[in-house]
Scaffold this motif. Structure first.
Motif, PDB file in Angstrom:
ATOM      1  N   MET A 147      28.997 -50.542  79.839  1.00 31.34           N
ATOM      2  CA  MET A 147      28.326 -51.576  80.654  1.00 31.34           C
ATOM      3  C   MET A 147      28.838 -52.969  80.245  1.00 31.34           C
ATOM      4  O   MET A 147      29.179 -53.203  79.106  1.00 31.34           O
ATOM      5  CB  MET A 147      26.811 -51.531  80.450  1.00 31.34           C
ATOM      6  N   SER A 148      28.829 -53.918  81.222  1.00 29.02           N
ATOM      7  CA  SER A 148      29.335 -55.265  80.968  1.00 29.02           C
ATOM      8  C   SER A 148      28.452 -55.997  79.980  1.00 29.02           C
ATOM      9  O   SER A 148      27.226 -55.915  80.041  1.00 29.02           O
ATOM     10  CB  SER A 148      29.378 -56.010  82.302  1.00 29.02           C
ATOM     11  N   TYR A 200      25.470 -65.705  87.545  1.00 24.40           N
ATOM     12  CA  TYR A 200      24.271 -65.903  88.344  1.00 24.40           C
ATOM     13  C   TYR A 200      23.045 -65.632  87.478  1.00 24.40           C
ATOM     14  O   TYR A 200      23.132 -65.047  86.396  1.00 24.40           O
ATOM     15  CB  TYR A 200      24.268 -64.929  89.539  1.00 24.40           C
ATOM     16  N   GLU A 204      19.065 -63.983  88.240  1.00 27.09           N
ATOM     17  CA  GLU A 204      18.272 -63.318  89.279  1.00 27.09           C
ATOM     18  C   GLU A 204      16.830 -63.216  88.862  1.00 27.09           C
ATOM     19  O   GLU A 204      16.528 -62.958  87.687  1.00 27.09           O
ATOM     20  CB  GLU A 204      18.815 -61.909  89.563  1.00 27.09           C
ATOM     21  N   ASN A 248      25.109 -49.188  99.939  1.00 27.18           N
ATOM     22  CA  ASN A 248      26.058 -49.325  98.821  1.00 27.18           C
ATOM     23  C   ASN A 248      25.828 -50.631  98.050  1.00 27.18           C
ATOM     24  O   ASN A 248      26.757 -51.208  97.506  1.00 27.18           O
ATOM     25  CB  ASN A 248      27.507 -49.250  99.333  1.00 27.18           C
ATOM     26  N   ARG A 249      24.606 -51.116  98.027  1.00 25.78           N
ATOM     27  CA  ARG A 249      24.222 -52.348  97.296  1.00 25.78           C
ATOM     28  C   ARG A 249      24.984 -53.557  97.825  1.00 25.78           C
ATOM     29  O   ARG A 249      25.246 -54.512  97.078  1.00 25.78           O
ATOM     30  CB  ARG A 249      24.498 -52.191  95.796  1.00 25.78           C
ATOM     31  N   ARG A 280      25.566 -61.908  94.477  1.00 26.47           N
ATOM     32  CA  ARG A 280      26.185 -62.291  93.198  1.00 26.47           C
ATOM     33  C   ARG A 280      27.540 -62.971  93.423  1.00 26.47           C
ATOM     34  O   ARG A 280      27.908 -63.901  92.703  1.00 26.47           O
ATOM     35  CB  ARG A 280      26.287 -61.063  92.292  1.00 26.47           C
ATOM     36  N   VAL A 286      33.277 -48.449 103.172  1.00 25.07           N
ATOM     37  CA  VAL A 286      33.222 -49.359 102.019  1.00 25.07           C
ATOM     38  C   VAL A 286      34.156 -50.548 102.224  1.00 25.07           C
ATOM     39  O   VAL A 286      33.826 -51.673 101.844  1.00 25.07           O
ATOM     40  CB  VAL A 286      33.553 -48.609 100.708  1.00 25.07           C
ATOM     41  N   GLU A 311      22.778 -57.124  82.113  1.00 26.96           N
ATOM     42  CA  GLU A 311      22.461 -55.723  81.827  1.00 26.96           C
ATOM     43  C   GLU A 311      21.062 -55.376  82.314  1.00 26.96           C
ATOM     44  O   GLU A 311      20.502 -54.365  81.919  1.00 26.96           O
ATOM     45  CB  GLU A 311      22.464 -55.528  80.297  1.00 26.96           C
ATOM     46  N   ARG A 350      20.637 -48.764  85.743  1.00 26.93           N
ATOM     47  CA  ARG A 350      21.622 -49.845  85.685  1.00 26.93           C
ATOM     48  C   ARG A 350      22.883 -49.436  86.447  1.00 26.93           C
ATOM     49  O   ARG A 350      23.320 -48.296  86.374  1.00 26.93           O
ATOM     50  CB  ARG A 350      21.958 -50.176  84.222  1.00 26.93           C
ATOM     51  N   GLY A 351      23.410 -50.416  87.197  1.00 27.47           N
ATOM     52  CA  GLY A 351      24.571 -50.126  88.042  1.00 27.47           C
ATOM     53  C   GLY A 351      24.187 -49.560  89.392  1.00 27.47           C
ATOM     54  O   GLY A 351      25.065 -49.236  90.200  1.00 27.47           O
ATOM     55  N   THR A 352      22.872 -49.469  89.680  1.00 24.22           N
ATOM     56  CA  THR A 352      22.404 -48.955  90.975  1.00 24.22           C
ATOM     57  C   THR A 352      21.304 -49.867  91.511  1.00 24.22           C
ATOM     58  O   THR A 352      20.728 -50.667  90.761  1.00 24.22           O
ATOM     59  CB  THR A 352      21.832 -47.521  90.891  1.00 24.22           C
ATOM     60  N   SER A 393      19.465 -53.294  90.183  1.00 24.76           N
ATOM     61  CA  SER A 393      19.775 -53.546  88.772  1.00 24.76           C
ATOM     62  C   SER A 393      21.131 -54.198  88.595  1.00 24.76           C
ATOM     63  O   SER A 393      21.955 -54.229  89.507  1.00 24.76           O
ATOM     64  CB  SER A 393      19.741 -52.225  87.987  1.00 24.76           C
ATOM     65  N   GLU A 394      21.340 -54.714  87.410  1.00 20.55           N
ATOM     66  CA  GLU A 394      22.651 -55.218  87.015  1.00 20.55           C
ATOM     67  C   GLU A 394      23.423 -54.071  86.362  1.00 20.55           C
ATOM     68  O   GLU A 394      22.944 -52.945  86.308  1.00 20.55           O
ATOM     69  CB  GLU A 394      22.466 -56.404  86.070  1.00 20.55           C
ATOM     70  N   GLY A 395      24.620 -54.406  85.847  1.00 18.47           N
ATOM     71  CA  GLY A 395      25.414 -53.362  85.211  1.00 18.47           C
ATOM     72  C   GLY A 395      26.547 -52.902  86.109  1.00 18.47           C
ATOM     73  O   GLY A 395      26.525 -53.116  87.316  1.00 18.47           O
ATOM     74  N   ASP A 396      27.535 -52.269  85.491  1.00 18.21           N
ATOM     75  CA  ASP A 396      28.728 -51.851  86.214  1.00 18.21           C
ATOM     76  C   ASP A 396      28.511 -50.520  86.904  1.00 18.21           C
ATOM     77  O   ASP A 396      28.156 -49.525  86.263  1.00 18.21           O
ATOM     78  CB  ASP A 396      29.918 -51.735  85.245  1.00 18.21           C
ATOM     79  N   GLU A 397      28.813 -50.471  88.172  1.00 17.39           N
ATOM     80  CA  GLU A 397      28.650 -49.236  88.950  1.00 17.39           C
ATOM     81  C   GLU A 397      29.521 -48.115  88.433  1.00 17.39           C
ATOM     82  O   GLU A 397      29.129 -46.950  88.422  1.00 17.39           O
ATOM     83  CB  GLU A 397      29.052 -49.475  90.411  1.00 17.39           C
ATOM     84  N   ALA A 445      30.403 -47.445  85.574  1.00 16.16           N
ATOM     85  CA  ALA A 445      30.031 -46.931  84.245  1.00 16.16           C
ATOM     86  C   ALA A 445      28.781 -46.050  84.304  1.00 16.16           C
ATOM     87  O   ALA A 445      28.294 -45.583  83.281  1.00 16.16           O
ATOM     88  CB  ALA A 445      29.805 -48.086  83.286  1.00 16.16           C
ATOM     89  N   VAL A 446      28.247 -45.853  85.508  1.00 14.16           N
ATOM     90  CA  VAL A 446      27.024 -45.050  85.632  1.00 14.16           C
ATOM     91  C   VAL A 446      27.362 -43.582  85.416  1.00 14.16           C
ATOM     92  O   VAL A 446      28.278 -43.041  86.035  1.00 14.16           O
ATOM     93  CB  VAL A 446      26.394 -45.229  87.031  1.00 14.16           C
ATOM     94  N   SER A 495      23.780 -42.172  81.079  1.00 17.98           N
ATOM     95  CA  SER A 495      23.303 -43.570  81.137  1.00 17.98           C
ATOM     96  C   SER A 495      22.014 -43.656  81.945  1.00 17.98           C
ATOM     97  O   SER A 495      21.097 -44.413  81.600  1.00 17.98           O
ATOM     98  CB  SER A 495      24.386 -44.502  81.703  1.00 17.98           C
ATOM     99  N   ARG A 497      30.173 -45.803  97.508  1.00 17.15           N
ATOM    100  CA  ARG A 497      31.303 -45.556  96.618  1.00 17.15           C
ATOM    101  C   ARG A 497      30.871 -44.603  95.517  1.00 17.15           C
ATOM    102  O   ARG A 497      29.961 -44.907  94.742  1.00 17.15           O
ATOM    103  CB  ARG A 497      31.772 -46.885  96.040  1.00 17.15           C
TER     104      ARG A 497
END
Lengths: 306, 303
Positions: A1-2, A8, A10, A53-54, A61, A276, B41, B95-97, B100-104, B106-107, B111, B208
C-alpha cells in the motif's frame, strides 16, 4: 500500500436536506487551491457516489491534484444517504443538489462547476435557473429526450408499451413499480390532453426525440451564459440524438454559442462509463475541461467589462 | 430549498477532520463515517451506534467491484435496521476499494481480511459493542468467514463458495453483456485468464481486475475459511428458484455434518450482481429476516 501523503484531503460530510441526511465525500487539495469546487453527480440506477470502478473517487483525487475541490454526492435513497427513492425524477432530487451547492459555496468556493453523468447531467442542467453561482457545467452523455412521465420527470425504467404482459403483471404487484407506472400513465394522459387542446407536437423529425425539458434547460444555459462542455463518445447513440435534435429547435437555441457550449468527443461511448479506457479518458481530460470552462468564463467577463 | 437559500447550520451536522456524523432523531442512532488510518491509507468505515448500551455488534463485509455497488443499499439499510434494534454496526470498504484510500493493485485476499480484523478491533475499542457477528454478501461472505472469530454468528447472503467459481461467474456476466449488445462474446474466460496470467489487469464490465487480487482469491473456499467455525450460521439464498440450489444444499449439509447450527432462508429474488439495476424487490424481506436472526443470536429479542 502507498505510504506517500496524497495531494488531497478527504472527509465525509452529511448534509441535512429536509428530513434526510445526504452523504458526500468532500475532497480538497493539500496545496495551491484553485478556488474551483466541482460537484460530481452519478447517473440513475441507484449508483452510489463511488461510481463504476471507483471512477468518481479517482476523478475527485485527480481534480485535487490540479487544485480543485470536489464533492461526490449520494442522492437521498442511494448509497450512504437516508431516505427512499422510487424512480429518478429531477423534481425529487433538485433539493439534494441545491443543498450541496449551497454548502460548497459556504466553504468559500466562488467558482462552482457541476459534472454530471447521464441523469446527473440532466439534474445539473435543471438547477441552472435556481442557483446563482454555477460557473460551469460538464455534462457526460446527457440524453436529449425526457421521460414518458409528466413534464419535469426523468425516469429510469422500461417504457410501458415495450413490456411483455407477464412482466407488467409482476411489476404491478410491486408497490414501487406501481408508482412508476402511475407516473408514466399520468404523463401520457397529459400529452394526449395537450394535443387534444391544440398544443404543439414536434415541429419536425429533428424534434421528435428531444424533450421540452431538455430544450428549456439548454435555453436557460444560453440565457444565463453558463459555459458548458458536453462530452460524448464516438458512435454514441445519445450524441446522434443530440446532432439530430440540432437540426430542429435545439439548433435555434444553440445557434452562435460555439464559445459557450462545446462538444468534446471521446474514443468510445461515454454513457454507462464502460469500458475502463473511457473512464481513464474522463479522469485525464476533466482538468482540461475545467480549465476550458474557466477560460470561457474569463473571456465573457472581459467582454462584458470592455 | 428551491432557491438554494438556507443557513449553513441547517445543512450539516458534525464534521471533524476525517469524520462526519449525524444523530437520527427518530431512533437515537448515531451514524458516523470516517477514514480510519493515516492519510493515503484511510479505510472508509461507517458505524451505526444505538443510543443505549448495544446488545451486540455486527460487522458487514461487502463484496467486490460491481457487487459492492449492487448490494450497497441493502447493506446500508441492514445497518440502519440493526442499529434501530439496539445492535451496533460497522460497515467498511477494504483499502483500495470503494471510498477507501490505498492502491487498487495491491488489494489481495489477505489485505482485505486484515482490513476487516483491524476495523473490527477499532470498533470494539471505541464502541464496545459486545459479542460480534459478521454478515457477508457474495465474496464478502468468504472474507467475513475468514476474519470472524470461531464463535461469531455468521450470516451469508448468496455466498460465493470458492474463488474460482466467482471469477467464472464474472466472465459469464461479461459474456452475457456482450451478447446483449450483439457483440461476439469470444472466449471470455480464456481471455481473462490469459490476460491475468501475463501480469496485466483485465477489464470486466468496466471494472479493473488486478492480477494480485485474482491470484490471491482463486484458491479460497468458503468451507475452508469456516473449518474453525463454531457459532451459528444463517445462509440466505437469493434466487427465483423455489427450493435450495444444489451447491447451497451441499454446503449446508457439510456444515451440519461439522456440527454447526445452520439456518436457511430463501428470498425469492435474483439480483443481477454485475449489471446496474434498481434495488432488488426482496430487499425488505431480506433485511427484516436478517435483523431478526441476528438480534436473536446476539442474545435478545428485537425491540
Amino acid at each position: 500500500m502507498s505510504t506517500r501523503a496524497p495531494a488531497y484531503r478527504e472527509e465525509p460530510v452529511w448534509l441535512r436536506v429536509e428530513d434526510e441526511q445526504i452523504f458526500g465525500m468532500w475532497t480538497t487539495p493539500r496545496s495551491d487551491p484553485s478556488g474551483v469546487a466541482i460537484v460530481l453527480l452519478t447517473g440513475g440506477a441507484w449508483v452510489p457516489s463511488v461510481n463504476r470502478n471507483r471512477l468518481w473517487v479517482k476523478l475527485a483525487r485527480e481534480l485535487a491534484a490540479h487544485g480543485h475541490a470536489s464533492i461526490r454526492l449520494d442522492y437521498h435513497g442511494v448509497g450512504e444517504s437516508t431516505g427512499d427513492l422510487v424512480g429518478y425524477r429531477l423534481v425529487d432530487l433538485k433539493p439534494d443538489l441545491l443543498a450541496c451547492l449551497q454548502w460548497v459555496k459556504e466553504q468559500g468556493h466562488q467558482e462552482v462547476v457541476i459534472l454530471g453523468a447521464c441523469f446527473g447531467a440532466r439534474l445539473a442542467m435543471s438547477v441552472v435557473p435556481l442557483f446563482d453561482d454555477i460557473s460551469g457545467l460538464v455534462l457526460l452523455a446527457p440524453p436529449v429526450w425526457d421521460s414518458e412521465g409528466a413534464s419535469g420527470n426523468f425516469e429510469v425504467g422500461s417504457k410501458l408499451k415495450e413490456l411483455p404482459k407477464g412482466d407488467l403483471l409482476r411489476r404491478l404487484a410491486d408497490k414501487r413499480q406501481r408508482v412508476v407506472i402511475r407516473r408514466v400513465l399520468a404523463g401520457r394522459a397529459q400529452a394526449v390532453w395537450r394535443r387534444a387542446r391544440g398544443g404543439r407536437g414536434p415541429d419536425s423529425v429533428a424534434d421528435q426525440k428531444v424533450g421540452p425539458n431538455f430544450l428549456r434547460s439548454m435555453a436557460q444555459i444560453v440565457e444565463e451564459r453558463i459555459p458548458t462542455v458536453l462530452v460524448y463518445g464516438a458512435e454514441e447513440p445519445m450524441y446522434q440524438d443530440y446532432v439530430e435534435a440540432g437540426r430542429g429547435r435545439l439548433g435555434k437555441i444553440t445557434q452562435g454559442t460555439d464559445r459557450l457550449i462545446k462538444i468534446e468527443m471521446l474514443g468510445t461511448p461515454v454513457h454507462r462509463l464502460l469500458p475502463v479506457k473511457v473512464q481513464e479518458e474522463v479522469v485525464r481530460e476533466a482538468p482540461k475541461w475545467v480549465r476550458e470552462l474557466r477560460d470561457a468564463r474569463r473571456a465573457m467577463n472581459e467582454e462584458a467589462m470592455a | 430549498m428551491g432557491n438554494g437559500s438556507g443557513t449553513s447550520t441547517s445543512l450539516i451536522e458534525v464534521t471533524e477532520g476525517r469524520r462526519g456524523s449525524y444523530r437520527d432523531p427518530k431512533t437515537g442512532v448515531t451514524v458516523a463515517a470516517r477514514l480510519l488510518g493515516a492519510p493515503g491509507e484511510g479505510m472508509f468505515v461507517c458505524t451505526y451506534v444505538p443510543s443505549g448500551r448495544p446488545r451486540g455488534g455486527v460487522v458487514i463485509c461487502p463484496s467486490l467491484h460491481a457487487e459492492l455497488l449492487s448490494n450497497y443499499r441493502a447493506e446500508v439499510l441492514l445497518a440502519q435496521h440493526l442499529a434501530a434494534a439496539g445492535v451496533a454496526v460497522l460497515r467498511l470498504h477494504y483499502r483500495g476499494t470503494g471510498q477507501s484510500e490505498g492502491d487498487e493493485d495491491a488489494v489481495t485476499f489477505d489485505s482485505m481480511r486484515d482490513d476487516i480484523v483491524s476495523a473490527a478491533q477499532s470498533f470494539e475499542d471505541s464502541v464496545k459493542p459486545g459479542p460480534l457477528a459478521y454478515v457477508g454478501a457474495r465474496f464478502g461472505a468468504v472474507l467475513g468467514a475468514a476474519a470472524a472469530s470461531p464463535r461469531s454468528p455468521l450470516v451469508l447472503w448468496e455466498p460465493v463458495f470458492d474463488g474460482r467459481r466467482y471469477w467464472r461467474d464474472v466472465s459469464r456476466s461479461r459474456m452475457i453483456h456482450k451478447m446483449n449488445e450483439s457483440e461476439d462474446p469470444g472466449s471470455e474466460q480464456a481471455d481473462m485468464l490469459k490476460t491475468l496470467d501475463s501480469g496485466k489487469a483485465f477489464d470486466a464490465l468496466g471494472y479493473r481486475i488486478h492480477p494480485a487480487l485474482f491470484e490471491s482469491t482463486v484458491p479460497r473456499a468458503l468451507q475452508q475459511e469456516m473449518l474453525a467455525q463454531r457459532g451459528p450460521v444463517l445462509l440466505v439464498q437469493l434466487s427465483r428458484q423455489a427450493d435450495l440450489r444444489a451447491p447451497h444444499r451441499a454446503f449446508v449439509d457439510q456444515m451440519r455434518a461439522q456440527g454447526l447450527d445452520v439456518d436457511v432462508e430463501l428470498v425469492p429474488d435474483e439480483p443481477v450482481w454485475w449489471l446496474l439495476r434498481p434495488p432488488m424487490k426482496g430487499m425488505e424481506r431480506l433485511i427484516d429476516m436478517t435483523t431478526r436472526w441476528l438480534v436473536g443470536h446476539l442474545g435478545g429479542e428485537e425491540a
